[in-house]
Design an enzyme around this catalytic site. Structure first.
Site, PDB file in Angstrom:
ATOM      1  N   CYS A 145       0.885  -1.167   0.100  1.00 35.33           N
ATOM      2  CA  CYS A 145       0.071  -0.043   0.012  1.00 35.33           C
ATOM      3  C   CYS A 145       0.933   1.125  -0.011  1.00 35.33           C
ATOM      4  CB  CYS A 145      -1.085  -0.015   1.007  1.00 35.33           C
ATOM      5  SG  CYS A 145      -0.199  -0.179   2.823  1.00 35.33           S
ATOM      6  N   HIS A 169      -1.192   0.963   7.523  1.00 33.82           N
ATOM      7  CA  HIS A 169      -1.648   1.072   6.180  1.00 33.82           C
ATOM      8  C   HIS A 169      -1.799   2.401   5.895  1.00 33.82           C
ATOM      9  CE1 HIS A 169      -3.961  -0.405   2.862  1.00 33.82           C
ATOM     10  NE2 HIS A 169      -5.065   0.504   3.058  1.00 33.82           N
TER      11      HIS A 169
END
Length: 476
Positions: free
Chosen positions: A113, A422
């Site tokens: 990510c 994330h």
């Protein structure tokens, strides 16, 4: 007398030569020859009104530096050249994926990510993505892989697989190939963003779009009678340092304009404390701001995160950080720009209040709204050009003529460590007139959020906190 008119369609700029007494119909035919958009599908936004078939080109105020906006797409099946045959057996799964009108999402290939969010932020920088898209034959394998990914994003394919780009990134920068127990580790999005930008700057010569220039003054605090040494520096980003007193982006940016350090002083015969102060001498078209949220902890062996809430503006004015050599001119244009913005706000309010035409189909209404939005944006750019110096190259500018920027993208991190958690990207819809429509990129999941959601990215906990801000020079 022949005149050359620049037009812009789907991110590309074309030069079209017509005579000044040519009709709108003749001009549309010229546009068709360049873009393959049939005249009946063209919506041409000219300063002075909508282009009609019987209007003459001389009745419009045509600025050779500013492209005329052309909306519309070629009819299905229209081609400008005969393509080579493509067989279904030769297509991979991504090529078979249904094309969407939404921006493209990128598949997460296992803790990637950090790369996906960086790519989304870089892709929205149109001057950069156009250059990358044209670099399919680059000698640099990383640039070629990035060009391929951006090409798929241009086509708005869904679930794009950036595997080749990831491989090239890990080959070039081994830190992104770190593994533990057979799995690739999470990495820092800021490092990925900065490394990719550095490669593109070196290979595609786009550094002027991002480079901030500084004047430096360094003095010895223990020997104030010594001469102050002046110098210069360049950087591809501004750093926002965060401490217990940092509540706003401005605070952190001002902190980064001053450094203290120790070094040997010959006069004093020992180490002394020095101070370097900076003022900005060059403002680029695109400004990257890095929140310095991570620091190394020896006990956990991780880059820990500063969770403090730091609010950031949608419009950033750097006037107070400018060197005196450029401050007066930048502020003068900024003040004129604010007056134009006020007029523009009235047009936006009128557009939002206007009733929809019930006689139009949803598709026709959408096209009509797009035309009005493009017209408002075009008028703003024309008015802005009128206040700039006559020799300022608006269409090719790499430097901000004023001190004001508008926020266009945010890379965020959720979690307590750079190597965990994330990363996501938030990108402003370029058709949004008031910053209220933003795209949220959570790897291959793409959705829309409003301005209020973006304001909540200031941090203050383990949830999404802004790590990188990308600003664009207002009006460019």
């Amino acid at each position: 007398m022949p005149i050359t008119v620049k037009i812009k369609n789907a991110g590309k700029i074309y030069d079209i030569e017509v005579v000044d007494n040519a009709t709108g119909a003749e001009f549309k035919q010229k546009i068709f020859e360049q873009t393959q958009i049939p005249p009946h599908r063209q919506k041409v936004v000219m300063k002075g009104g909508k282009l009609t078939d019987d209007a003459t080109m001389s009745s419009f105020k045509i600025n050779p530096k500013i492209p005329v906006m052309v909306l519309g797409t070629p009819e299905e099946g229209a081609v400008s050249a005969v393509p080579r045959p493509v067989f279904i057996e030769d297509l991979n799964q991504d090529s078979l994926t249904q094309v969407s009108h939404e921006p493209s999402g990128l598949l997460n290939l296992g803790n990637t990510c950090y790369l996906n969010s960086s790519l989304q932020a870089l892709y929205q920088i149109k001057d950069l993505s156009l250059k990358v898209g044209e670099a399919k034959q680059s000698q640099d394998s990383l640039v070629r892989a990035m060009s391929n990914v951006f090409g798929n994003m241009d086509q708005k394919q869904e679930n794009i697989n950036p595997a080749m780009l990831l491989l090239q990134l890990r080959n070039r920068f081994p830190q992104f190939a770190e593994q533990s127990h057979g799995m690739y580790l999470q990495q820092d999005a800021e490092e990925a963003y900065s490394q990719l930008l550095r490669v593109l700057t070196e290979e595609l010569q786009v550094g002027e779009l991002f480079t901030v220039g500084y004047k430096t003054k360094t003095k010895c605090l223990a020997a104030p009678e010594e001469e102050v040494k002046e110098g210069s520096e360049e950087a591809l980003k501004l750093n926002c340092h965060i401490d217990i007193s940092t509540n706003f982006l401005r605070d952190g940016l001002l902190n980064s304009m001053k450094d203290t350090f120790e070094k040997h002083n010959d006069t004093l015969g020992g180490n002394a404390t020095y101070e370097t102060t900076r003022t900005i001498t060059r403002l680029p078209k695109y400004l990257t701001v890095h929140f310095m949220r991570f620091f190394w902890r020896d006990d956990t062996k991780l880059k820990s995160k500063i969770l403090r809430k730091v609010q950031f503006p949608f419009e950033l004015d750097l006037a107070e950080m400018l060197d005196e050599s450029i401050k007066k001119d930048k502020i003068a244009i900024r003040d004129k720009l604010h007056k134009i913005e006020k007029d523009n706000e009235e047009l936006i309010r009128d557009f939002k209040k206007a009733k929809k035409d019930s006689a139009l189909t949803p598709q026709q209404q959408q096209e009509e709204d797009e035309l009005k939005v493009a017209s408002i944006q075009s008028k703003f750019k024309d008015d802005y050009n009128d206040i700039l110096p006559a020799d300022f190259p608006l269409a090719t500018a790499t430097e901000n003529p004023s001190s004001v920027y508008e926020l266009t993208a945010v890379i965020t991190h959720q979690g307590i460590s750079a190597d965990l958690g994330h990363y996501q990207a938030f990108v402003k819809d370029d058709k949004s007139l008031d910053d209220d429509v933003w795209w949220k990129f959570n790897d291959n999941k793409v959705s829309t959020v409003n301005r209020e959601k973006v304001e909540m990215l200031a941090g203050g906990g383990e949830s999404d906190s802004a790590l990188i801000l990308i600003y664009k020079a207002k009006g460019l």
